[in-house]
Every structure is written in structure tokens, then in C-alpha cells.
Design a protein around this motif. Structure first.
Motif, PDB file in Angstrom:
ATOM      1  N   PRO A 132       0.942  -1.393   0.218  1.00 24.67           N
ATOM      2  CA  PRO A 132       0.136   0.019  -0.004  1.00 24.67           C
ATOM      3  C   PRO A 132       0.902   1.458   0.075  1.00 24.67           C
ATOM      4  O   PRO A 132       2.074   1.351   0.554  1.00 24.67           O
ATOM      5  N   PRO A 133       0.486   2.352  -0.648  1.00 28.81           N
ATOM      6  CA  PRO A 133      -0.729   2.365  -1.621  1.00 28.81           C
ATOM      7  C   PRO A 133      -0.556   2.017  -3.110  1.00 28.81           C
ATOM      8  O   PRO A 133      -1.414   2.398  -3.863  1.00 28.81           O
ATOM      9  N   LYS A 134       0.463   1.414  -3.407  1.00 29.96           N
ATOM     10  CA  LYS A 134       0.852   1.028  -4.670  1.00 29.96           C
ATOM     11  C   LYS A 134      -0.237  -0.016  -5.336  1.00 29.96           C
ATOM     12  O   LYS A 134      -0.495  -0.140  -6.541  1.00 29.96           O
TER      13      LYS A 134
ATOM     14  N   ILE B 265      -4.671   0.475  -2.026  1.00 29.29           N
ATOM     15  CA  ILE B 265      -5.290   0.522  -0.663  1.00 29.29           C
ATOM     16  C   ILE B 265      -4.423   1.677  -0.009  1.00 29.29           C
ATOM     17  O   ILE B 265      -3.340   1.738  -0.169  1.00 29.29           O
ATOM     18  N   LEU B 266      -5.429   2.273   0.890  1.00 23.87           N
ATOM     19  CA  LEU B 266      -5.032   3.423   1.611  1.00 23.87           C
ATOM     20  C   LEU B 266      -3.884   3.050   2.728  1.00 23.87           C
ATOM     21  O   LEU B 266      -4.085   1.989   3.179  1.00 23.87           O
ATOM     22  N   VAL B 267      -3.085   3.884   3.042  1.00 27.79           N
ATOM     23  CA  VAL B 267      -2.255   3.536   4.083  1.00 27.79           C
ATOM     24  C   VAL B 267      -2.853   4.423   5.239  1.00 27.79           C
ATOM     25  O   VAL B 267      -2.987   5.974   5.475  1.00 27.79           O
TER      26      VAL B 267
ATOM     27  N   ALA C 192      -3.020  20.478  -7.224  1.00 28.91           N
ATOM     28  CA  ALA C 192      -2.117  19.032  -7.277  1.00 28.91           C
ATOM     29  C   ALA C 192      -2.196  18.631  -5.753  1.00 28.91           C
ATOM     30  O   ALA C 192      -2.437  17.479  -5.330  1.00 28.91           O
ATOM     31  N   VAL C 193      -2.022  19.852  -4.896  1.00 28.01           N
ATOM     32  CA  VAL C 193      -2.062  19.199  -3.429  1.00 28.01           C
ATOM     33  C   VAL C 193      -3.285  18.851  -2.913  1.00 28.01           C
ATOM     34  O   VAL C 193      -3.412  17.934  -2.125  1.00 28.01           O
ATOM     35  N   VAL C 194      -4.445  19.126  -3.304  1.00 25.65           N
ATOM     36  CA  VAL C 194      -5.808  18.745  -2.953  1.00 25.65           C
ATOM     37  C   VAL C 194      -6.189  17.489  -3.446  1.00 25.65           C
ATOM     38  O   VAL C 194      -6.382  16.675  -2.824  1.00 25.65           O
ATOM     39  N   GLU C 195      -5.533  17.231  -4.673  1.00 21.99           N
ATOM     40  CA  GLU C 195      -5.758  15.820  -5.396  1.00 21.99           C
ATOM     41  C   GLU C 195      -4.854  14.913  -4.530  1.00 21.99           C
ATOM     42  O   GLU C 195      -5.424  13.822  -4.344  1.00 21.99           O
ATOM     43  N   LEU C 196      -3.742  15.132  -4.153  1.00 23.84           N
ATOM     44  CA  LEU C 196      -2.884  14.286  -3.595  1.00 23.84           C
ATOM     45  C   LEU C 196      -3.614  13.902  -2.217  1.00 23.84           C
ATOM     46  O   LEU C 196      -3.496  12.751  -1.855  1.00 23.84           O
ATOM     47  N   CYS C 197      -4.030  14.871  -1.547  1.00 29.12           N
ATOM     48  CA  CYS C 197      -4.663  14.463  -0.229  1.00 29.12           C
ATOM     49  C   CYS C 197      -5.960  13.728  -0.431  1.00 29.12           C
ATOM     50  O   CYS C 197      -6.140  12.883   0.455  1.00 29.12           O
ATOM     51  N   ILE C 198      -6.919  14.139  -1.601  1.00 32.92           N
ATOM     52  CA  ILE C 198      -7.926  13.318  -1.676  1.00 32.92           C
ATOM     53  C   ILE C 198      -7.600  11.594  -1.947  1.00 32.92           C
ATOM     54  O   ILE C 198      -8.095  10.736  -1.526  1.00 32.92           O
ATOM     55  N   GLN C 199      -6.361  11.500  -2.640  1.00 33.60           N
ATOM     56  CA  GLN C 199      -6.211  10.109  -2.923  1.00 33.60           C
ATOM     57  C   GLN C 199      -5.545   9.489  -1.857  1.00 33.60           C
ATOM     58  O   GLN C 199      -5.354   8.210  -1.513  1.00 33.60           O
ATOM     59  N   ALA C 200      -5.049  10.235  -0.843  1.00 37.05           N
ATOM     60  CA  ALA C 200      -4.281   9.816   0.404  1.00 37.05           C
ATOM     61  C   ALA C 200      -5.479   9.477   1.473  1.00 37.05           C
ATOM     62  O   ALA C 200      -5.191   9.081   2.727  1.00 37.05           O
ATOM     63  N   GLY C 201      -6.695   9.883   1.186  1.00 40.00           N
ATOM     64  CA  GLY C 201      -7.640   9.426   2.103  1.00 40.00           C
ATOM     65  C   GLY C 201      -8.737  10.341   2.455  1.00 40.00           C
ATOM     66  O   GLY C 201      -9.673  10.166   3.303  1.00 40.00           O
TER      67      GLY C 201
ATOM     68  N   GLY D  38       4.084  18.103   4.757  1.00 33.77           N
ATOM     69  CA  GLY D  38       3.027  17.173   4.585  1.00 33.77           C
ATOM     70  C   GLY D  38       3.007  16.401   3.243  1.00 33.77           C
ATOM     71  O   GLY D  38       2.991  15.194   2.883  1.00 33.77           O
ATOM     72  N   VAL D  39       3.308  17.514   2.086  1.00 32.30           N
ATOM     73  CA  VAL D  39       3.499  16.884   0.749  1.00 32.30           C
ATOM     74  C   VAL D  39       4.795  16.023   0.707  1.00 32.30           C
ATOM     75  O   VAL D  39       4.708  15.185  -0.187  1.00 32.30           O
ATOM     76  N   THR D  40       5.569  16.475   1.211  1.00 32.11           N
ATOM     77  CA  THR D  40       6.841  15.602   1.217  1.00 32.11           C
ATOM     78  C   THR D  40       6.623  14.339   1.720  1.00 32.11           C
ATOM     79  O   THR D  40       7.169  13.236   1.229  1.00 32.11           O
ATOM     80  N   LYS D  41       6.031  14.052   2.626  1.00 30.30           N
ATOM     81  CA  LYS D  41       5.660  12.869   3.504  1.00 30.30           C
ATOM     82  C   LYS D  41       4.722  11.995   2.698  1.00 30.30           C
ATOM     83  O   LYS D  41       4.892  10.743   2.495  1.00 30.30           O
ATOM     84  N   LEU D  42       3.750  12.537   1.971  1.00 26.81           N
ATOM     85  CA  LEU D  42       2.723  11.721   1.064  1.00 26.81           C
ATOM     86  C   LEU D  42       3.267  11.389  -0.281  1.00 26.81           C
ATOM     87  O   LEU D  42       3.088  10.081  -0.617  1.00 26.81           O
ATOM     88  N   MET D  43       4.278  12.227  -0.726  1.00 27.41           N
ATOM     89  CA  MET D  43       4.946  11.774  -1.915  1.00 27.41           C
ATOM     90  C   MET D  43       5.739  10.496  -1.794  1.00 27.41           C
ATOM     91  O   MET D  43       6.412  10.205  -2.543  1.00 27.41           O
TER      92      MET D  43
END
Length: 501
Positions: free
Chosen positions: A154-156, A159-161, A292-301, A382-387
Motif C-alpha cells: 500500500p498504496p501501490k 489500498i490506503l495507508v 495538485a496538493v488537494v488531489e494528493l490529499c484526496i487520494q491519500a484518504g 506533509g506533501v513531502t511525506k505523502l509523496m
């Protein structure tokens, strides 16, 4: 019985063998060492001697095992020692400190140069070395030829982390604070952007026609560059590279900047299922573009009613590069209409932010600036950690970003040699600066002072635009940005500049 009566002597041979000079006590059971101050019972001394004999025996056996590993497995001595780990077998004897975390005081340099500006007539370098990319592709191909599915974590696997869901919510909350804080500060802190428009020569006939109709017709040819300046007046550094900058000797033409000049808008297509059908050039208008920051957060949960996302309970399966099971295609639900009751998407965009947020009171400006710079650091962290977990792709030629495992197929690239690629993007792994660009600007020690000059350009520093706006509004600047600002450098006068080393 007195102490002197109890004292006895030990033979010279036993004293030399054990390193003990005297014994004292009832029946001669207490030993006194030659250095004084250390006493051992006779039974304890025998146990110590036996323990050292056992350790010596174990050490000899380990040495033989190490030689065996070297001969049979063709390992060098360091690898053989790492396999056996004799310090564990010896009860911690000779234990190393490799796994002990030692927090060192990080010394910041005096001055730091900014990352170099990449040429536009060349592809961006890969964030991951090409050699590692090729090796990973070969391993995947080898497993696919053997019929072994690719192991995905996850998340590859879709499934969410769970541990990153709170991080996504923190990033989204900080993103809202960042937009609102910048919108309020721009009412107080002046920001200049470079825009230049000219009126080209038009035919006299066309002028006569439109003047006769009572319509003012102007053919504008706009030359834009991304340069902005945070001060009372614009600087006089000749670094404009617009298409008409030659007629102005590379001087900028300043107008009032907006929030999009400070916080560079990087948008991405929102997809209900990132592992579903790819976006084609003909279907690109069926998908909304959001930050793109909002889309990254949406895919992160994060759950937003306006932009739903598919949440899988079963992982996807891949054989090499081919997806063999994604759980079937699902029709996307219809999102909420913009401006509907309960919609919060307006807070996540910079559109007309200056109109939505009034200027703060004079005594509240430093507090708003500090909250804004804290939100900026929170978003970047947060963006660094999510990416590190979630895939984000960026074009190697332009600034297009796509959040997902694969890029889209829209033919919108117009940069270097786009004709050879039929307008398709050259997707590669994105960096944090591509998703959340810093947008460096010149630092002004005195915003109301004289404008910056080209002759003294090497003495000035640069910082991200958000940091410069907050610093001029009274916020405390983090220590990591101070080497970029070059605040400890005394700027000489024009006549002294050639004599400075």
C-alpha cells in the motif's frame, strides 16, 4: 580476631598468575588487588577465571567459523563477521553503536546558493537515477516471464495507508490557512509582478473600420515572466527574459501582483479511480482540474463530497507492467455542482481570494503572518511525506503534474520538441518543488529602501515568495531560510563593488 592476625600472604607464583598481591578475611577468603580498593571473594575469582576461559574458547570457535564462511561461501571477512555477529553470542561483548541514534547538532552554512535554473531546451533530470530505474524494470520483466505477480505494498496496490490519512487532513487544513493568510497579507504587503503589453502596428483600414463602429480595438502581445518582487517599488535588476525584453534592455515592467503570483497554481486532473481508464485527449474536458496538493490529499484518504474517490478493499494485481485485476471498472458518481449548499471547494482554491478575505487589523498582521508561514511549512512537510508513498508524475519538459500511478494521454505539452512527441508529455517521477513550487524572490532587508541594482546582484539573497511576504509582515523566519537570505552580508556601494573579493 584482629585484622593483622587475619592477614596472610599468597605465594609469588599464584600472585603473578592471578594478578593479586594479598588476601584478608576469615580463612583467607577475601582477596585484595594490587592496585588497591578492589576486593573479590575466592569463589567469585574462580568464577571470573572460568568465564574468561569460556569466552576464549567461544572466540576460537567463532574464528574457525569465520574462516569456514570465507572459504566455502567466498565472502570477505567483513561480510562473514556481519553474518555471525559474535558480539551477540558473547553476551554483548564488544557491542557496536551502529544502531544507536545519535542526534547531532545541525550546523547551518553561512550562505546557500539556490538550485540552478534548468534550461528549457533540455529534458529535466530524473529524480531517481536511470540505472536504478532500468534495474527495477529488468527485475519486473524477469518476474513476469516466470509468471510471478509483482508484489505491491500500500498504496501501490490501490489500498490506503491508514497512518497517512491524518497527515492528509493536516495538509488540507494548512492549505486553507495558507490561502486565507496570503489573501489577507496581500492587502498590506505590496507585491509586484512583471507584465508587459505593447500595441503592435495594425493596418490603417482595420483601425478605421473599428473606430467607425465605435469600438476600441487593441492587439496586445503580452510578454510574461514569472518574476515577482515584494517591496514598495520594483527592483532594477535586468533579468527579464520575455519575448519583448530586448526593447526594454531586460528591465521588468511591474504591475500589482496577485495571490497566484506568490502561490504558483499547479493543477491536476481529478480522477475517481486513478487505476481506471486513462484520460485521453478527446475526454480531457470530462475531468475537473483542481490544485495538485488537494488531489494528493484526496487520494491519500480525504473525503470530499465534491470530488469523490474510489476506496478499494481488495488490492490490485499486476504481472510486470500489466494490470491483471483492478476490481472492474466503476462508473463515476456525479459530483456536486459548484456553489451548491455545503460546498467547501471554494476554500481550497485561490480564485478571487482577495475578495473573499478582508484586510486584517494592524495589530493582527504579525499574528496572521506567523500563522501563514507555519501553514506553509506544514503543507511542504506533509506533501513531502505523502509523496514518499503516493505516486505523482510530472512532465520532463513542462510544468504539468498528474497525481496517480500513470500520467494522462492529453496532448497539451508545448515545450521543447513537442512536435516529435505529438504534444504528449514525457512523464517521470515528480519532485516536491514541482508539486509545491517555492517561487524564489529577491530578499529585501528594507522594503522601503532603494531598489535593487544589477551591479550588486551577487550580494543579494533569495527566499520563497511566501516566506518573504510573511517576513515583511513581521513573522519569524525559520533558520533554514536564513542562509538563503544572506542577511549577514553588507551590500557595498556601486563604486566599492569591483573591489570586493
Amino acid at each position: 580476631m584482629s585484622r593483622t592476625e587475619l592477614r596472610t600472604t599468597v605465594s609469588r607464583g599464584s600472585a603473578e598468575e592471578t594478578g593479586v598481591d594479598e588476601i584478608e578475611g576469615d580463612g583467607g577468603d577475601i582477596f585484595t588487588s594490587s592496585n588497591g580498593g578492589h576486593y573479590f571473594a575466592e569463589g567469585q575469582l574462580m568464577e571470573i577465571k572460568e568465564t574468561f576461559e569460556v569466552l576464549h574458547y567461544v572466540r576460537q570457535k567463532l574464528s574457525r567459523l569465520i574462516l569456514y564462511f570465507q572459504d566455502q561461501l567466498s565472502l570477505d571477512k567483513s561480510k562473514a563477521n556481519s553474518i555471525l555477529r559474535p558480539e551477540i553470542l558473547c553476551g554483548g561483548y564488544g557491542r557496536t553503536n551502529h544502531h544507536r541514534r545519535v542526534k547531532k547538532h545541525e550546523m547551518l552554512p553561512q550562505n546557500v546558493d539556490l538550485p540552478p535554473v534548468l534550461p528549457k531546451k533540455k529534458k529535466k533530470p530524473f529524480p531517481i537515477p536511470l540505472k536504478k530505474i532500468v534495474e527495477a524494470a529488468r527485475e519486473d520483466k524477469k518476474l513476469a516471464q516466470m509468471g510471478i505477480e509483482k508484489h505491491l505494498e500500500p498504496p501501490k496496490n490501490g489500498i490506503l495507508v491508514p497512518s497517512l490519512i491524518p497527515v492528509a487532513y493536516d495538509v488540507l487544513d494548512a492549505w486553507k490557512v495558507l490561502i486565507s493568510g496570503l489573501a489577507q497579507l496581500l492587502h498590506v504587503v505590496p507585491v509586484h509582478a512583471c507584465r508587459y503589453c505593447i500595441e503592435p502596428e495594425c493596418t490603417k483600414i482595420s483601425h478605421k473600420i473599428y473606430i467607425a463602429l465605435g469600438v476600441t480595438f487593441l492587439c496586445f502581445s503580452c510578454s510574461e515572466c514569472s518574476e515577482i518582487h515584494v517591496a514598495q517599488i520594483g527592483h532594477k535588476i535586468q533579468d527579464c527574459h520575455g519575448s519583448t525584453s530586448g526593447s526594454r534592455r531586460n528591465y521588468h515592467s511591474w504591475i500589482k501582483g496577485s495571490i497566484n503570483d506568490v502561490l504558483t497554481p499547479i493543477e491536476s486532473y481529478h480522477m475517481y479511480d486513478p487505476y481506471g481508464r486513462r484520460i485521453k485527449h478527446e475526454t480531457r474536458f470530462s475531468y475537473d482540474r483542481i490544485p495538485a496538493v488537494v488531489e494528493l490529499c484526496i487520494q491519500a484518504g480525504i473525503e470530499l463530497p465534491e470530488y469523490p474517490s474510489r476506496r478499494r478493499t481488495e488490492p490490485i494485481r499486476m504481472l510486470g507492467k500489466k494490470v491483471i485485476d483492478i476490481g472492474g471498472y466503476v462508473d463515476e458518481p456525479k459530483p456536486f455542482q459548484p456553489g451548491s449548499p455545503g460546498s467547501q471547494i471554494v476554500e481550497l482554491d485561490t480564485y478571487r481570494a482577495l475578495e473573499r478575505f478582508p484586510p486584517p487589523l494592524e495589530e493582527e498582521v504579525p499574528m496572521v503572518a506567523q500563522a501563514t508561514i507555519n501553514a506553509y511549512e506544514k503543507v511542504r512537510w506533509g506533501v513531502t511525506k505523502l509523496m514518499r508513498k503516493y505516486s505523482v508524475k510530472a512532465c520532463g519538459y513542462c510544468s504539468e503534474v498528474h497525481v496517480g500511478p500513470w500520467g494522462h494521454n492529453a496532448k497539451l505539452c508545448g515545450e521543447f520538441k513537442h512536435q516529435w512527441r505529438d504534444g504528449k508529455h514525457g512523464w517521470q517521477d515528480a519532485t516536491v518543488d514541482e508539486v509545491f513550487p517555492p517561487n524564489y524572490v529577491w530578499h529585501m532587508e528594507d522594503p522601503k529602501g532603494p531598489p535593487l541594482k544589477s551591479t550588486l546582484k551577487r550580494f543579494y539573497g533569495k527566499v520563497p515568495a511566501v516566506v518573504e511576504v510573511c517576513a515583511q509582515a513581521g513573522a519569524h523566519v525559520p533558520n533554514k531560510y536564513k542562509p538563503m537570505m544572506r542577511a549577514d552580508i553588507v551590500v557595498p556601494e556601486d563604486r566599492e563593488a569591483p573591489f570586493v573579493a
